[in-house]
Write a protein that holds these residues in place. Sequence first.
Motif, mmCIF file in Angstrom:
data_model
loop_
_atom_site.group_PDB
_atom_site.id
_atom_site.type_symbol
_atom_site.label_atom_id
_atom_site.label_comp_id
_atom_site.label_asym_id
_atom_site.label_seq_id
_atom_site.Cartn_x
_atom_site.Cartn_y
_atom_site.Cartn_z
ATOM 1 N N VAL A 9 22.037 42.672 91.637
ATOM 2 C CA VAL A 9 22.783 43.883 91.991
ATOM 3 C C VAL A 9 22.756 44.869 90.825
ATOM 4 C CG1 VAL A 9 25.111 44.763 92.458
ATOM 5 C CG2 VAL A 9 24.249 42.785 93.715
ATOM 6 N N LEU A 10 22.939 44.369 89.613
ATOM 7 C CA LEU A 10 22.925 45.239 88.437
ATOM 8 C C LEU A 10 21.559 45.902 88.241
ATOM 9 C CD1 LEU A 10 24.501 46.271 85.979
ATOM 10 C CD2 LEU A 10 23.623 44.293 84.733
ATOM 11 N N VAL A 11 20.499 45.122 88.368
ATOM 12 C CA VAL A 11 19.146 45.677 88.212
ATOM 13 C C VAL A 11 18.851 46.698 89.314
ATOM 14 C CG1 VAL A 11 16.685 45.095 88.291
ATOM 15 C CG2 VAL A 11 18.245 43.726 86.913
ATOM 16 N N ASN A 12 19.227 46.393 90.553
ATOM 17 C CA ASN A 12 19.030 47.357 91.651
ATOM 18 C C ASN A 12 19.783 48.652 91.384
ATOM 19 O OD1 ASN A 12 17.249 45.992 93.295
ATOM 20 N ND2 ASN A 12 18.866 44.942 94.427
ATOM 21 N N GLY A 13 21.000 48.550 90.894
ATOM 22 C CA GLY A 13 21.776 49.746 90.577
ATOM 23 C C GLY A 13 21.139 50.569 89.473
ATOM 24 N N LEU A 14 20.653 49.902 88.438
ATOM 25 C CA LEU A 14 19.994 50.616 87.338
ATOM 26 C C LEU A 14 18.699 51.280 87.793
ATOM 27 C CD1 LEU A 14 20.606 48.118 84.412
ATOM 28 C CD2 LEU A 14 21.690 50.342 84.764
ATOM 29 N N LEU A 50 25.604 54.327 93.181
ATOM 30 C CA LEU A 50 27.059 54.171 93.227
ATOM 31 C C LEU A 50 27.474 52.997 94.110
ATOM 32 C CD1 LEU A 50 28.116 57.914 93.417
ATOM 33 C CD2 LEU A 50 28.342 56.356 91.472
ATOM 34 N N ALA A 51 26.743 52.793 95.198
ATOM 35 C CA ALA A 51 27.057 51.662 96.082
ATOM 36 C C ALA A 51 26.821 50.333 95.368
ATOM 37 C CB ALA A 51 26.205 51.737 97.343
ATOM 38 N N TYR A 52 25.748 50.241 94.609
ATOM 39 C CA TYR A 52 25.502 49.007 93.845
ATOM 40 C C TYR A 52 26.536 48.810 92.753
ATOM 41 C CZ TYR A 52 21.096 47.902 96.120
ATOM 42 O OH TYR A 52 20.140 47.548 97.037
ATOM 43 N N LEU A 53 26.998 49.889 92.137
ATOM 44 C CA LEU A 53 28.053 49.779 91.141
ATOM 45 C C LEU A 53 29.332 49.259 91.783
ATOM 46 C CD1 LEU A 53 29.123 50.305 88.267
ATOM 47 C CD2 LEU A 53 29.657 52.635 89.031
ATOM 48 N N TRP A 54 29.652 49.788 92.962
ATOM 49 C CA TRP A 54 30.836 49.327 93.689
ATOM 50 C C TRP A 54 30.724 47.833 94.012
ATOM 51 C CZ3 TRP A 54 31.741 49.946 99.518
ATOM 52 C CH2 TRP A 54 33.016 49.525 99.861
ATOM 53 N N LEU A 55 29.548 47.415 94.483
ATOM 54 C CA LEU A 55 29.354 46.000 94.802
ATOM 55 C C LEU A 55 29.461 45.147 93.550
ATOM 56 C CD1 LEU A 55 28.660 43.757 96.790
ATOM 57 C CD2 LEU A 55 26.236 44.281 96.406
ATOM 58 N N PHE A 56 28.921 45.621 92.442
ATOM 59 C CA PHE A 56 28.986 44.867 91.191
ATOM 60 C C PHE A 56 30.434 44.675 90.731
ATOM 61 C CE2 PHE A 56 28.750 44.424 86.562
ATOM 62 C CZ PHE A 56 27.837 43.373 86.463
ATOM 63 N N ILE A 57 31.256 45.705 90.915
ATOM 64 C CA ILE A 57 32.648 45.624 90.466
ATOM 65 C C ILE A 57 33.497 44.801 91.424
ATOM 66 C CG2 ILE A 57 34.739 47.007 90.095
ATOM 67 C CD1 ILE A 57 32.854 49.200 88.992
#
Length: 73
Positions: A9-14, A50-57
Amino acid sequence: MNQLERWVVLVNGLLAASAATANAYAGVRSPEPWRSVRMPIAALASIYSLAYLWLFITQDIGPWSSIIARTRA
């Protein structure tokens, strides 16, 4: 989510954030019709970032998956 899923998830967000940045940069410096192609791509990549950041948190995949599925339809 386990540790591997969090890394994915972090890599996808980055990568989505870097796609947004690259397309916004190229869109500002491109002539038409490329500007009108790249800027919406940059906006969509920002939404995904932003969606991946939300999922990560939150780590709650149910609501996240439901919202993301609606954006694809």
